[in-house]
Scaffold this active site. Structure first.
Site, PDB file in Angstrom:
ATOM      1  N   CYS A 110      -9.694   9.090  -1.112  1.00 18.15           N
ATOM      2  CA  CYS A 110      -8.710   8.208  -0.485  1.00 18.15           C
ATOM      3  C   CYS A 110      -9.108   7.766   0.923  1.00 18.15           C
ATOM      4  O   CYS A 110      -8.575   6.777   1.427  1.00 18.15           O
ATOM      5  CB  CYS A 110      -7.346   8.893  -0.439  1.00 18.15           C
ATOM      6  SG  CYS A 110      -6.733   9.383  -2.062  1.00 18.15           S
ATOM      7  N   HIS A 247      -2.581   5.779   4.842  1.00 20.64           N
ATOM      8  CA  HIS A 247      -2.872   5.879   3.412  1.00 20.64           C
ATOM      9  C   HIS A 247      -1.563   6.075   2.656  1.00 20.64           C
ATOM     10  O   HIS A 247      -0.696   6.854   3.071  1.00 20.64           O
ATOM     11  CB  HIS A 247      -3.823   7.054   3.174  1.00 20.64           C
ATOM     12  CG  HIS A 247      -3.976   7.424   1.734  1.00 20.64           C
ATOM     13  ND1 HIS A 247      -4.270   6.507   0.751  1.00 20.64           N
ATOM     14  CD2 HIS A 247      -3.863   8.630   1.095  1.00 20.64           C
ATOM     15  CE1 HIS A 247      -4.346   7.119  -0.413  1.00 20.64           C
ATOM     16  NE2 HIS A 247      -4.095   8.403  -0.235  1.00 20.64           N
ATOM     17  N   ASN A 277      -0.327   5.528  -5.570  1.00 17.56           N
ATOM     18  CA  ASN A 277      -1.511   5.875  -4.789  1.00 17.56           C
ATOM     19  C   ASN A 277      -2.743   5.261  -5.456  1.00 17.56           C
ATOM     20  O   ASN A 277      -3.166   5.703  -6.521  1.00 17.56           O
ATOM     21  CB  ASN A 277      -1.644   7.392  -4.705  1.00 17.56           C
ATOM     22  CG  ASN A 277      -2.835   7.852  -3.886  1.00 17.56           C
ATOM     23  OD1 ASN A 277      -3.663   7.054  -3.469  1.00 17.56           O
ATOM     24  ND2 ASN A 277      -2.938   9.154  -3.663  1.00 17.56           N
TER      25      ASN A 277
END
Length: 358
Positions: A110, A247, A277
C-alpha cells in the site's frame, strides 16, 4: 536547482461495482457491519488485467500533463498484483503509451505509490530525469478468499497515475520519508510466490491474511511517525498543512491518525466508501478525486502518508503548483464489461466456500 512537480494525473476504475449488500448475499455480514468497522460501502471488481487499468490511468495522466508517452524518461509502476512477474508490467504500459524509456515495477504494497514518487522526485532533483510517470495499480480481488469476511470486505481494484516533471519553480515534492518494519511482516501477507509447492494443488489456495488489530495499531504509528519526520525535515508546522491525503485502508485508522496528529478531520480526504482499499492505487485515485471535487487548490501544502504489508510506511510533503485542471483530456477507457461484479467473482466464491465446507 530542479524541483519535482505533479503536472498530470489520471485514474482507471473498473465498471463492475460490488456493494456491501452484494457481499451479504453469500457471506454472514451486513452493510451496517462493514460500514461501521471500515467506512466502506462498495468496491470495484476488475474484468481486465492490472496492466490494462494502469495503461488507462497513465493515458489520462499524460493528457492532463499535456505530454506524449515518448517524452517520458522513466516509468515506475507500484503494484502487489501484477499480471506477470516476468516480465514486469511497467513494460506493458510502456508499450501501450508509446514510451521508449526505462520502466520497472516496485512492490511496497500500500505504500508503493509514495515509494515511487519519492524515488522519482530524487531522480528529478538530481538531474537524472525530467519527466517520470508513477502509477499505482492493483487487482487485489485476485488474492481474496471470499469465505473470509475479515479480508473479503476490505479490498477493491483500480489504478491511478501522476506525471512528475522537473521545474525551476520552487515547490513540488518538498520531502519524503520511507520505512519498513520487518518484525510485523507476517500480520499482513499472502503466500503467493516461489515458496509455493507448484506441484501441490493446495498451493493454489493463496489468499490475503490480515491481523486486523495489529495492522490498526502499527498503521497509525507508522504513518504518524513518518509524517512527523517529514514535517520536521522540511521545517513545516502541522498547522501549516492545508490538506491531507492518507492511504485509504480503513476510515477508523484515518480518523485516529488525524486526531492524534491534531489535524482537523475536514482537512483529510476520505473516499474509501466508494473504492475500498485499492492498496498502491488509493493515493493517486484520491488525488484525482480531490482535484475533480475542488478540494486541492493552487499552492496548497499537502501531506500524504501510507502503510502496507512489509510492514512498509511512507510520508510525503508536497507543495501543489498553480494548475488544478488538466491541459487535455484523454478518451482512454477500459473495455465494456458484460458481467456484474457478483458474476465476476462467482467462480472464486464457489471454490472457496466449497473448500471451507470440507
Amino acid at each position: 536547482m530542479h524541483y519535482a512537480h505533479i503536472t498530470g494525473w489520471g485514474k482507471s476504475v473498473p465498471p463492475a461495482t460490488l456493494t456491501n449488500e452484494d457481499l451479504a448475499t453469500f457471506m454472514d455480514t451486513t452493510d451496517e457491519w462493514i460500514k461501521t468497522r471500515t467506512g466502506i460501502s462498495k468496491r470495484n471488481i476488475s474484468h481486465v488485467n492490472t496492466s490494462e487499468m494502469a495503461s488507462v490511468a497513465a493515458k489520462h495522466a499524460l493528457a492532463a500533463a499535456g505530454i506524449d508517452g515518448s517524452e517520458l524518461d522513466l516509468i515506475i509502476l507500484a503494484t502487489a498484483s501484477p499480471d506477470t512477474l516476468i516480465p514486469n508490467i511497467a513494460s506493458t504500459v510502456q508499450a501501450d503509451i508509446g514510451a521508449t524509456c526505462g520502466a520497472f515495477d516496485i512492490n511496497a504494497a500500500c505504500s508503493g505509490f509514495l515509494y515511487g514518487v519519492g524515488l522519482a522526485s530524487s531522480m528529478i532533483k538530481s538531474g537524472q530525469s525530467k519527466k517520470i510517470l508513477i502509477i499505482g495499480a492493483e487487482r487485489l480481488s485476485f488474492y481474496l478468499d471470499w469465505s473470509r469476511r475479515e479480508t473479503a470486505v476490505l479490498f477493491g481494484d483500480g489504478a491511478g497515475a501522476v506525471v512528475l516533471e522537473a521545474s525551476d519553480q520552487p515547490g513540488g515534492v518538498l520531502g519524503y520519508e520511507l520505512n519498513n518494519d520487518p518484525e510485523g511482516r507476517d500480520i499482513l501477507k499472502s503466500s503467493f510466490g516461489t515458496q509455493m509447492d507448484r506441484f501441490d494443488n493446495d498451493s493454489l489456495d493463496f489468499y490475503i491474511h490480515i491481523n486486523g488489530q495489529e495492522v490498526f495499531k502499527r498503521a497509525i504509528h507508522g504513518m504518524g511517525n513518518l509524517s512527523n519526520k517529514v514535517l520536521e525535515k522540511c521545517g513545516i508546522d502541522i498547522n501549516d498543512v492545508d490538506f491531507v491525503i492518507p492511504h485509504q485502508a480503513n476510515e477508523r485508522i484515518i480518523d485516529t491518525l488525524v486526531s492524534r496528529m491534531k489535524i482537523p478531520k475536514e482537512k483529510a480526504f476520505i473516499n474509501i466508501a466508494d473504492y475500498g482499499n485499492t492498496s498502491a492505487a488509493t493515493i493517486p485515485i484520491a488525488i484525482c478525486d480531490a482535484l475533480s471535487q475542488g478540494r486541492i487548490e493552487a499552492n496548497q501544502t499537502i501531506l500524504s502518508c501510507a502503510f502496507g504489508a512489509g510492514l512498509t510506511s511512507a510520508a510525503m510533503l508536497l507543495k501543489w503548483g498553480e494548475r488544478t485542471t488538466p491541459i487535455t483530456i484523454s478518451d482512454a477507457k477500459l473495455p465494456d464489461c458484460d458481467k456484474t461484479a457478483l458474476e465476476l467473482i462467482q467462480p472464486a466464491v464457489d471454490y472457496f466456500f466449497t473448500k471451507a465446507e470440507k
